[in-house]
Design a protein around this motif. Structure first.
Motif, PDB file in Angstrom:
ATOM      1  N   ARG A 471       0.635  -1.034   0.506  1.00 16.80           N
ATOM      2  CA  ARG A 471      -0.094   0.031  -0.105  1.00 16.80           C
ATOM      3  C   ARG A 471       1.048   1.192   0.197  1.00 16.80           C
ATOM      4  N   ASN A 472       0.482   2.390  -0.592  1.00 17.31           N
ATOM      5  CA  ASN A 472       1.145   3.871  -1.060  1.00 17.31           C
ATOM      6  C   ASN A 472       2.692   3.767  -1.170  1.00 17.31           C
ATOM      7  N   ILE A 473       3.139   2.884  -1.886  1.00 17.96           N
ATOM      8  CA  ILE A 473       4.933   2.575  -2.487  1.00 17.96           C
ATOM      9  C   ILE A 473       5.351   3.680  -2.937  1.00 17.96           C
ATOM     10  N   LYS A 474       4.728   4.241  -2.918  1.00 19.97           N
ATOM     11  CA  LYS A 474       5.730   5.276  -3.150  1.00 19.97           C
ATOM     12  C   LYS A 474       6.224   6.645  -1.756  1.00 19.97           C
ATOM     13  N   GLU A 475       5.584   5.824  -0.452  1.00 19.96           N
ATOM     14  CA  GLU A 475       6.084   6.468   0.592  1.00 19.96           C
ATOM     15  C   GLU A 475       7.422   5.895   1.124  1.00 19.96           C
ATOM     16  N   ALA A 476       7.792   4.456   0.863  1.00 14.66           N
ATOM     17  CA  ALA A 476       8.933   3.568   1.247  1.00 14.66           C
ATOM     18  C   ALA A 476      10.452   4.266   1.584  1.00 14.66           C
ATOM     19  N   ILE A 477      10.711   3.851   2.118  1.00 14.55           N
ATOM     20  CA  ILE A 477      12.782   4.773   2.788  1.00 14.55           C
ATOM     21  C   ILE A 477      12.916   3.833   2.951  1.00 14.55           C
ATOM     22  N   THR A 478      14.205   3.820   3.182  1.00 17.74           N
ATOM     23  CA  THR A 478      15.913   3.748   2.475  1.00 17.74           C
ATOM     24  C   THR A 478      15.937   2.609   4.711  1.00 17.74           C
ATOM     25  N   ARG A 479      16.964   1.878   3.622  1.00 14.71           N
ATOM     26  CA  ARG A 479      17.107   0.957   5.265  1.00 14.71           C
ATOM     27  C   ARG A 479      17.917   2.059   5.948  1.00 14.71           C
ATOM     28  N   GLU A 480      19.038   2.684   5.676  1.00 13.29           N
ATOM     29  CA  GLU A 480      19.187   4.116   6.738  1.00 13.29           C
ATOM     30  C   GLU A 480      18.254   4.854   7.154  1.00 13.29           C
ATOM     31  N   GLN A 481      17.737   4.876   6.716  1.00 12.73           N
ATOM     32  CA  GLN A 481      16.371   6.307   7.255  1.00 12.73           C
ATOM     33  C   GLN A 481      15.587   4.976   8.155  1.00 12.73           C
ATOM     34  N   TYR A 514      22.685  -8.801  15.408  1.00  8.81           N
ATOM     35  CA  TYR A 514      22.162  -8.955  14.275  1.00  8.81           C
ATOM     36  C   TYR A 514      22.897  -9.999  13.979  1.00  8.81           C
ATOM     37  N   ASP A 515      22.262 -11.284  13.125  1.00  9.60           N
ATOM     38  CA  ASP A 515      23.156 -12.693  12.410  1.00  9.60           C
ATOM     39  C   ASP A 515      23.179 -11.464  10.605  1.00  9.60           C
ATOM     40  N   CYS A 516      22.442 -10.258  10.401  1.00  8.64           N
ATOM     41  CA  CYS A 516      22.265  -9.955   9.422  1.00  8.64           C
ATOM     42  C   CYS A 516      22.520  -8.127   8.868  1.00  8.64           C
ATOM     43  N   ASP A 517      23.139  -8.199   7.847  1.00 12.27           N
ATOM     44  CA  ASP A 517      23.645  -6.990   7.928  1.00 12.27           C
ATOM     45  C   ASP A 517      22.177  -5.568   6.945  1.00 12.27           C
ATOM     46  N   PHE A 518      21.602  -5.245   8.455  1.00 15.52           N
ATOM     47  CA  PHE A 518      20.959  -4.886   7.523  1.00 15.52           C
ATOM     48  C   PHE A 518      20.110  -3.149   6.117  1.00 15.52           C
ATOM     49  N   LEU A 519      21.598  -2.997   6.135  1.00 17.54           N
ATOM     50  CA  LEU A 519      21.927  -2.044   5.139  1.00 17.54           C
ATOM     51  C   LEU A 519      22.286  -2.751   3.920  1.00 17.54           C
ATOM     52  N   HIS A 520      22.897  -3.467   3.454  1.00 16.17           N
ATOM     53  CA  HIS A 520      22.808  -4.422   1.997  1.00 16.17           C
ATOM     54  C   HIS A 520      22.447  -5.847   1.541  1.00 16.17           C
ATOM     55  N   ASP A 521      22.545  -6.527   3.174  1.00 11.19           N
ATOM     56  CA  ASP A 521      22.302  -7.665   2.841  1.00 11.19           C
ATOM     57  C   ASP A 521      20.435  -7.945   1.864  1.00 11.19           C
ATOM     58  N   ASP A 522      19.762  -8.897   0.888  1.00 12.41           N
ATOM     59  CA  ASP A 522      18.771  -8.341   0.250  1.00 12.41           C
ATOM     60  C   ASP A 522      17.823  -9.075   1.477  1.00 12.41           C
ATOM     61  N   ILE A 523      16.335  -8.179   1.521  1.00 11.12           N
ATOM     62  CA  ILE A 523      15.457  -7.732   1.602  1.00 11.12           C
ATOM     63  C   ILE A 523      14.908  -8.677   2.020  1.00 11.12           C
ATOM     64  N   GLU A 524      14.693  -9.561   1.651  1.00 10.15           N
ATOM     65  CA  GLU A 524      13.972 -10.990   2.089  1.00 10.15           C
ATOM     66  C   GLU A 524      15.328 -12.022   2.853  1.00 10.15           C
ATOM     67  N   LYS A 525      16.596 -11.382   3.310  1.00 13.69           N
ATOM     68  CA  LYS A 525      17.095 -11.920   4.083  1.00 13.69           C
ATOM     69  C   LYS A 525      16.910 -10.985   5.287  1.00 13.69           C
TER      70      LYS A 525
END
Length: 544
Positions: A471-481, A514-525
């Protein structure tokens, strides 16, 4: 002096040094951030090491708007209806009956997590489950209650009570007698009267602390600490005095609708702050409800509900002059005002109050908070940033959920429904934007899913069986935000950016691993990341 070396992939949220491999913690504070080799040289060979290998270390995550007492209460003191998924009255009945069977010693029963739909239920539904003791069923959103006959007798709900509050808030049958359904004002009058002791609340708060640490949070904002019970601040205070409270809690005290004397109310809150505030429990201002929620037909909209012309929702704290005075008096004490503002009409009203208060105070950095923000006009997005107000937004609420989405469309129309929950617009306008979960009013409090939904505006397929859509995908933001909205921005909201929110020299050593790089890993990961540890004051308070 207690000293520890922390090793791992450190994402600091410090713009000057965004990444590091090691940190030294001395007496709960960061004393060095940089390379592993230099950390080992500076600290000495005998210094204890917390080595997280290839895992990722973040500043301790901060939840900006939750309800600690209620979270603990729902975890161990109530029947949990969220286990039933979406509205499922037969399943609710099973859950409540099972809870009663396991807790026969209780004199009073509460079930929470009910999701309403078009099927209307009254006290008869609960009487069939439990007729001999008070039983109350509360919606997950917390703004509506259903009481059985015994609970109505306990609460003193009769025809006169319904007349006093009005039939929109206390529903009645064809004979004019209350049928057991209440919403908004009466709910917040009744809930604090539930039989609870300070020792009970302390037990609930410790259960909540465990939940928060296991979820990766090191500090929280308790939005209306007295909403469930007036003794909750005392319970927090006693836990800190006993050395048991380690979850830093920044609390806004509950203010009733259109409080008679805002100046006296701020004086009360300031006195409690002086008496009870410490390192782990700190009172930072008042919290008021401007409206209800759209799904309960009580969100204060800018326009009438489509299904009820002439009605635009429940206006709760709607006295402009009193709100202005509340903001002005809070500013004198160095406090912010936090409001529940779900509908666009409530937000428009509140920003007008803030603008008028700022003309009096001259303070454009009070950091007053508007939480939920379901519907917001472009004009009010700009006003939010211009007034230095803080939008507390819920990325976890953004997807189109079957049933609830169609309900919103029926209430406010598809165009407005599809523009719900702006987030990027607040960032673009320059507002200090923070995430919130509203846990446990909303059942999810999840760092990785907050990042996922903020980017995708949908849930991953393994959540709710993949039945939702974006819903309202234009309001998506970056990982850093997203990371900023759960770390340094929340610290700034609390006026604690010099102590919390990033991994920097001299700041409190709170971290989440965490076991994940929230900035660079695939969003599904990212969606399936695992928490490794939560660290408060340099010490592990949770380890997976």
């Amino acid at each position: 002096m207690k000293q520890t070396i922390i090793l791992g992939n450190i994402i600091t949220m410090d713009e000057k040094r965004p990444f590091a491999k090691a940190a030294i913690v001395k007496d709960g504070v960061f004393a060095y951030i940089g390379s592993a080799e230099e950390a080992k040289r500076l600290a000495g060979k005998d210094t204890p090491v917390l080595d997280y290998g290839g895992n990722f270390i973040y500043p301790g995550f901060i939840e900006s708007h939750c309800h600690g007492h209620l979270a603990g209460y729902r975890a161990i003191g109530q029947a949990d209806l969220t286990k039933a998924g979406f509205t499922n009255y037969p399943k609710y009945r099973e859950i409540i009956k099972d809870f009663i069977a396991k807790n026969p010693q209780r004199d009073f029963y509460l079930a929470a997590g009910w999701v309403e739909n078009d099927e209307y239920v009254s006290k008869t539904y609960l009487d069939e489950i439990c007729a001999d003791k008070p039983l109350i069923m509360q919606t997950g959103g917390g703004h509506s209650l259903l009481l059985n006959t015994k609970a109505m007798e306990w609460a003193g709900i009769d025809a006169e009570y319904a007349k006093k509050w009005g039939y929109d808030l206390v529903h009645v049958d064809k004979n004019g007698d209350p049928d057991g359904y209440l919403c908004e004002g009466p709910v917040f009058e009744i809930i604090p009267k539930l039989p609870t002791s300070v020792e009970d609340i302390k037990e609930y708060l410790l259960a909540w602390q465990d939940i928060a640490f296991k979820s990766g949070f090191t500090a929280v904002g308790d939005a209306g600490v007295e909403v469930v019970h007036r003794d909750a601040p005392q319970a927090y205070y006693e836990l800190e005095q006993e050395g048991k409270l380690k979850l830093r809690t920044y609390a806004w005290m509950y203010v009733t609708d259109n409080i008679a004397d805002p100046k006296a109310e701020i004086a009360r809150i300031a006195a409690q702050r002086a008496q009870m505030s410490g390192e782990y429990f700190h009172i930072i201002g008042p919290k008021a409800f401007l409206d209800g929620v759209t799904e309960a037909h009580t969100g204060w909209q800018n326009q009438d509900y489509l299904d009820e012309p002439g009605y635009h929702g429940a206006e709760r704290f709607n006295d402009h002059d009193k709100m202005v005075q509340l903001i002005v008096e809070a500013d004198k004490e160095g406090m912010s005002v936090h409001v529940h503002s779900e509908g666009g009409g409530a937000t428009h009203y509140m920003l007008g109050c803030i603008e008028d208060a700022e003309k009096i105070t001259g303070n454009l950095d009070q950091r007053n908070v508007l939480a939920h923000l379901h519907f917001v006009t472009d004009e009010d997005v700009r006003r939010m940033a211009a007034t230095g107000s803080v939008p507390a937004v819920p990325p976890l609420w953004t997807p189109k959920a079957p049933g609830m989405y169609e309900q919103e469309v029926g209430y406010v129309g598809q165009e407005l429904t599809d523009q719900a929950y702006p987030i990027k617009s607040f960032f673009d306008a320059g507002a200090t934007t923070v995430f919130h979960s509203d846990y446990p009013v909303s059942p999810m409090m999840d760092i990785k899913l907050s990042i996922y939904t903020a980017e995708k505006r949908d849930y991953p397929k393994f959540v709710l069986g993949g039945v939702t859509s974006p819903r309202n995908i234009k309001e998506a933001i970056t990982r850093e935000q997203s990371l900023r909205a759960m770390t340094i921005n929340v610290a700034r909201l609390f006026h604690q950016e010099h102590r919390l929110g990033s991994i920097e020299f001299g700041k409190i050593a709170n971290m989440t691993v965490y076991d994940c790089d929230f900035l660079h890993d695939d969003i599904e990961k990212v969606a399936q990341a695992n928490i490794i540890a939560t660290i408060v004051d340099g010490e592990e308070v949770f380890k997976a």
